[in-house]
Design a protein around this motif. Structure first.
Motif, PDB file in Angstrom:
ATOM      1  N   GLU A 169       0.832  -1.206   0.000  1.00 39.32           N
ATOM      2  CA  GLU A 169       0.000   0.000   0.000  1.00 39.32           C
ATOM      3  C   GLU A 169       0.861   1.247   0.000  1.00 39.32           C
ATOM      4  OE1 GLU A 169      -3.177   0.016  -0.338  1.00 39.32           O
ATOM      5  OE2 GLU A 169      -3.715  -2.062   0.136  1.00 39.32           O
ATOM      6  N   GLU A 170       0.318   2.267  -0.642  1.00 37.38           N
ATOM      7  CA  GLU A 170       1.019   3.532  -0.680  1.00 37.38           C
ATOM      8  C   GLU A 170       0.961   4.217   0.683  1.00 37.38           C
ATOM      9  OE1 GLU A 170       1.078   7.320  -3.650  1.00 37.38           O
ATOM     10  OE2 GLU A 170       0.085   5.489  -4.331  1.00 37.38           O
ATOM     11  N   VAL A 171       2.108   4.739   1.097  1.00 33.81           N
ATOM     12  CA  VAL A 171       2.190   5.508   2.334  1.00 33.81           C
ATOM     13  C   VAL A 171       1.964   6.964   1.948  1.00 33.81           C
ATOM     14  CG1 VAL A 171       3.774   6.220   4.192  1.00 33.81           C
ATOM     15  CG2 VAL A 171       3.844   3.874   3.322  1.00 33.81           C
ATOM     16  N   ALA A 172       1.155   7.654   2.741  1.00 34.27           N
ATOM     17  CA  ALA A 172       0.826   9.046   2.400  1.00 34.27           C
ATOM     18  C   ALA A 172       2.098   9.870   2.228  1.00 34.27           C
ATOM     19  CB  ALA A 172      -0.039   9.647   3.497  1.00 34.27           C
ATOM     20  N   MET A 173       2.158  10.591   1.144  1.00 35.97           N
ATOM     21  CA  MET A 173       3.289  11.483   0.872  1.00 35.97           C
ATOM     22  C   MET A 173       2.722  12.752   0.293  1.00 35.97           C
ATOM     23  SD  MET A 173       6.431   9.550  -0.962  1.00 35.97           S
ATOM     24  CE  MET A 173       7.673  10.807  -0.753  1.00 35.97           C
ATOM     25  N   ASN A 174       3.541  13.792   0.299  1.00 35.24           N
ATOM     26  CA  ASN A 174       3.122  15.004  -0.400  1.00 35.24           C
ATOM     27  C   ASN A 174       2.937  14.647  -1.868  1.00 35.24           C
ATOM     28  OD1 ASN A 174       3.480  16.402   1.961  1.00 35.24           O
ATOM     29  ND2 ASN A 174       5.621  16.894   1.477  1.00 35.24           N
ATOM     30  N   ASP A 175       2.030  15.331  -2.492  1.00 36.98           N
ATOM     31  CA  ASP A 175       1.836  15.083  -3.918  1.00 36.98           C
ATOM     32  C   ASP A 175       3.148  15.311  -4.640  1.00 36.98           C
ATOM     33  OD1 ASP A 175      -0.672  14.195  -4.090  1.00 36.98           O
ATOM     34  OD2 ASP A 175      -1.599  16.141  -4.465  1.00 36.98           O
ATOM     35  N   GLY A 176       3.380  14.543  -5.630  1.00 34.90           N
ATOM     36  CA  GLY A 176       4.629  14.693  -6.366  1.00 34.90           C
ATOM     37  C   GLY A 176       4.869  13.453  -7.159  1.00 34.90           C
ATOM     38  N   PRO A 177       5.964  13.420  -7.885  1.00 29.57           N
ATOM     39  CA  PRO A 177       6.203  12.267  -8.760  1.00 29.57           C
ATOM     40  C   PRO A 177       6.673  11.030  -8.014  1.00 29.57           C
ATOM     41  CG  PRO A 177       8.010  13.842  -8.939  1.00 29.57           C
ATOM     42  CD  PRO A 177       7.004  14.447  -7.993  1.00 29.57           C
ATOM     43  N   ARG A 178       7.049  11.157  -6.742  1.00 27.80           N
ATOM     44  CA  ARG A 178       7.543   9.994  -6.001  1.00 27.80           C
ATOM     45  C   ARG A 178       6.419   9.165  -5.424  1.00 27.80           C
ATOM     46  NH1 ARG A 178      12.637  11.621  -2.367  1.00 27.80           N
ATOM     47  NH2 ARG A 178      14.088  12.134  -4.054  1.00 27.80           N
ATOM     48  N   LYS A 179       6.686   7.876  -5.240  1.00 27.53           N
ATOM     49  CA  LYS A 179       5.704   6.976  -4.621  1.00 27.53           C
ATOM     50  C   LYS A 179       6.398   6.209  -3.506  1.00 27.53           C
ATOM     51  CE  LYS A 179       2.249   7.740  -7.336  1.00 27.53           C
ATOM     52  NZ  LYS A 179       1.020   8.295  -6.780  1.00 27.53           N
ATOM     53  N   MET A 180       5.732   6.094  -2.378  1.00 27.73           N
ATOM     54  CA  MET A 180       6.305   5.343  -1.257  1.00 27.73           C
ATOM     55  C   MET A 180       5.355   4.220  -0.877  1.00 27.73           C
ATOM     56  SD  MET A 180       8.701   6.039   1.555  1.00 27.73           S
ATOM     57  CE  MET A 180       8.299   7.502   2.455  1.00 27.73           C
ATOM     58  N   LEU A 189      10.801   3.348  -1.739  1.00 26.89           N
ATOM     59  CA  LEU A 189      10.601   4.690  -2.288  1.00 26.89           C
ATOM     60  C   LEU A 189      10.905   4.631  -3.780  1.00 26.89           C
ATOM     61  CD1 LEU A 189      10.096   7.738  -1.858  1.00 26.89           C
ATOM     62  CD2 LEU A 189      12.545   7.970  -1.381  1.00 26.89           C
ATOM     63  N   ILE A 190       9.894   4.928  -4.578  1.00 26.46           N
ATOM     64  CA  ILE A 190      10.045   4.865  -6.035  1.00 26.46           C
ATOM     65  C   ILE A 190      10.163   6.297  -6.555  1.00 26.46           C
ATOM     66  CG2 ILE A 190       8.990   4.045  -8.172  1.00 26.46           C
ATOM     67  CD1 ILE A 190       7.400   2.019  -6.463  1.00 26.46           C
ATOM     68  N   VAL A 191      11.261   6.566  -7.239  1.00 23.75           N
ATOM     69  CA  VAL A 191      11.520   7.946  -7.691  1.00 23.75           C
ATOM     70  C   VAL A 191      11.739   7.971  -9.202  1.00 23.75           C
ATOM     71  CG1 VAL A 191      12.603   8.507  -5.452  1.00 23.75           C
ATOM     72  CG2 VAL A 191      14.044   7.835  -7.374  1.00 23.75           C
ATOM     73  N   PRO A 192      11.444   9.121  -9.823  1.00 28.55           N
ATOM     74  CA  PRO A 192      11.718   9.219 -11.263  1.00 28.55           C
ATOM     75  C   PRO A 192      13.201   9.005 -11.528  1.00 28.55           C
ATOM     76  CG  PRO A 192      10.378  11.083 -10.510  1.00 28.55           C
ATOM     77  CD  PRO A 192      10.847  10.354  -9.281  1.00 28.55           C
ATOM     78  N   ALA A 193      13.510   8.230 -12.572  1.00 27.16           N
ATOM     79  CA  ALA A 193      14.908   7.891 -12.878  1.00 27.16           C
ATOM     80  C   ALA A 193      15.767   9.140 -13.029  1.00 27.16           C
ATOM     81  CB  ALA A 193      14.962   7.040 -14.144  1.00 27.16           C
ATOM     82  N   ASP A 194      15.177  10.227 -13.547  1.00 28.38           N
ATOM     83  CA  ASP A 194      16.013  11.417 -13.756  1.00 28.38           C
ATOM     84  C   ASP A 194      16.422  12.096 -12.441  1.00 28.38           C
ATOM     85  OD1 ASP A 194      13.633  12.645 -13.140  1.00 28.38           O
ATOM     86  OD2 ASP A 194      13.249  13.387 -15.179  1.00 28.38           O
ATOM     87  N   GLU A 195      15.802  11.703 -11.331  1.00 21.72           N
ATOM     88  CA  GLU A 195      16.242  12.226 -10.017  1.00 21.72           C
ATOM     89  C   GLU A 195      17.453  11.470  -9.496  1.00 21.72           C
ATOM     90  OE1 GLU A 195      13.504  12.478  -6.748  1.00 21.72           O
ATOM     91  OE2 GLU A 195      11.922  13.334  -7.999  1.00 21.72           O
ATOM     92  N   VAL A 196      17.720  10.316 -10.081  1.00 17.37           N
ATOM     93  CA  VAL A 196      18.824   9.479  -9.586  1.00 17.37           C
ATOM     94  C   VAL A 196      19.802   9.152 -10.725  1.00 17.37           C
ATOM     95  CG1 VAL A 196      17.711   8.514  -7.538  1.00 17.37           C
ATOM     96  CG2 VAL A 196      17.274   7.455  -9.752  1.00 17.37           C
ATOM     97  N   GLY A 197      20.112  10.193 -11.483  1.00 16.71           N
ATOM     98  CA  GLY A 197      21.118  10.053 -12.537  1.00 16.71           C
ATOM     99  C   GLY A 197      20.722   9.101 -13.647  1.00 16.71           C
ATOM    100  N   GLY A 198      19.411   8.956 -13.866  1.00 15.27           N
ATOM    101  CA  GLY A 198      18.942   8.117 -14.968  1.00 15.27           C
ATOM    102  C   GLY A 198      18.912   6.632 -14.638  1.00 15.27           C
ATOM    103  N   THR A 199      19.162   6.282 -13.369  1.00 14.37           N
ATOM    104  CA  THR A 199      19.195   4.856 -13.015  1.00 14.37           C
ATOM    105  C   THR A 199      17.804   4.240 -13.043  1.00 14.37           C
ATOM    106  OG1 THR A 199      21.087   5.236 -11.588  1.00 14.37           O
ATOM    107  CG2 THR A 199      19.895   3.175 -11.259  1.00 14.37           C
ATOM    108  N   ASP A 200      17.717   3.133 -13.737  1.00 13.75           N
ATOM    109  CA  ASP A 200      16.493   2.349 -13.805  1.00 13.75           C
ATOM    110  C   ASP A 200      16.730   1.128 -12.921  1.00 13.75           C
ATOM    111  OD1 ASP A 200      13.974   2.151 -14.794  1.00 13.75           O
ATOM    112  OD2 ASP A 200      14.599   2.003 -16.898  1.00 13.75           O
TER     113      ASP A 200
END
Ligand code: CO
Length: 253
Positions: A169-180, A189-200
């Protein structure tokens, strides 16, 4: 039913060298070490709070772990979820048409284990494990796993896959592109690849230290390369066998 992250698997060149950092500098207690010929590894589990860290040393250069090491270098390799009944969980996934690596559970370092195919899990190699009866996962450790960070082009899509497959289940976070996603006492914590140097894929671990001053002193003493912030240090991958480690003083649930 997924109970917690059982462990995060890290491929290393040599266990003995990796112990110097993970056991001796971070202070993670060694739970178990064994050679697992059918997986082509010498492997170790170290306690990290609610979860464990698994270190994997390939027994040969031409097996899958050896090839991973040659191609990608040391670093995060797979994620393992603890489930009450791995056979039932595997059958449930199979019945839904989820692509599997193992058609039946087998013996592994964590107990009875099975791997799902990364194609079924948004590119992440996922292992399921049912630890042996009476296996305690509450070994006290001075550093605890808080979050596993995964980079992807589509955080929303990956969160949906992990919810659908594992009920996370998703943990409440501020709206944004990240998902926890919460799992046991840790989170993914799932983050857009471009926030982590393009790492997939899996990119970093966040840990909490019981005694932050002692931990930073141990890192200094060992000459570990790190960046310091207020109440947090980031250990450079070259000092932590290919893994970005964020270690903080406090736990923010
Ligand atoms: Co594993």
């Amino acid at each position: 039913m997924i109970r917690r992250i059982h462990h995060v698997g890290i491929v290393v060149e040599r266990l003995t060298t990796a112990y110097r950092f993970y056991r001796d500098v971070l202070g993670l207690p060694l739970v178990r070490e064994a050679t697992v010929p059918e997986q082509g590894v010498k492997a170790a589990l170290l306690a990290a709070g609610d979860a464990e860290i698994e270190l994997l040393e390939p027994l040969a250069a031409d097996n899958s772990i050896g090839r991973f090491l040659a191609k990608r270098g040391e670093g995060l390799h797979h994620l393992c979820f603890d489930t009450e009944d791995v056979a039932a969980e595997l059958a449930r996934q199979k019945a839904r048409g989820v692509e599997l690596i193992d058609q039946a559970p087998r013996a592994g370092l964590a107990g009875r284990i099975a791997f799902l195919h990364p194609r079924a899990c948004a590119g992440v190699l996922v292992e399921l494990a049912t630890p042996p009866e009476g296996d305690s996962h509450t070994a006290p450790s001075p550093v605890r796993l808080k979050r596993l960070v995964i980079g992807t082009a589509d955080p929303k899509g990956m969160a949906a896959v992990f919810h659908s497959l594992f009920g996370l289940e998703e943990v409440a976070m501020n709206d944004g592109p990240r998902k926890m996603l919460g799992v046991g006492r840790s989170a993914i914590l799932i983050v857009p690849a471009d926030e982590v140097g393009g790492t997939d894929g899996m990119v970093a671990l966040s840990l909490v230290a019981e005694d932050f001053a002692a931990l930073t002193a141990a890192c200094d003493h060992a000459g570990a390369k790190c960046l310091r912030g207020t109440g947090e240090i980031t250990i450079e991958p070259e000092s932590s066998h290919g893994v970005h480690l964020h270690i903080s003083r406090y736990f923010f649930p």
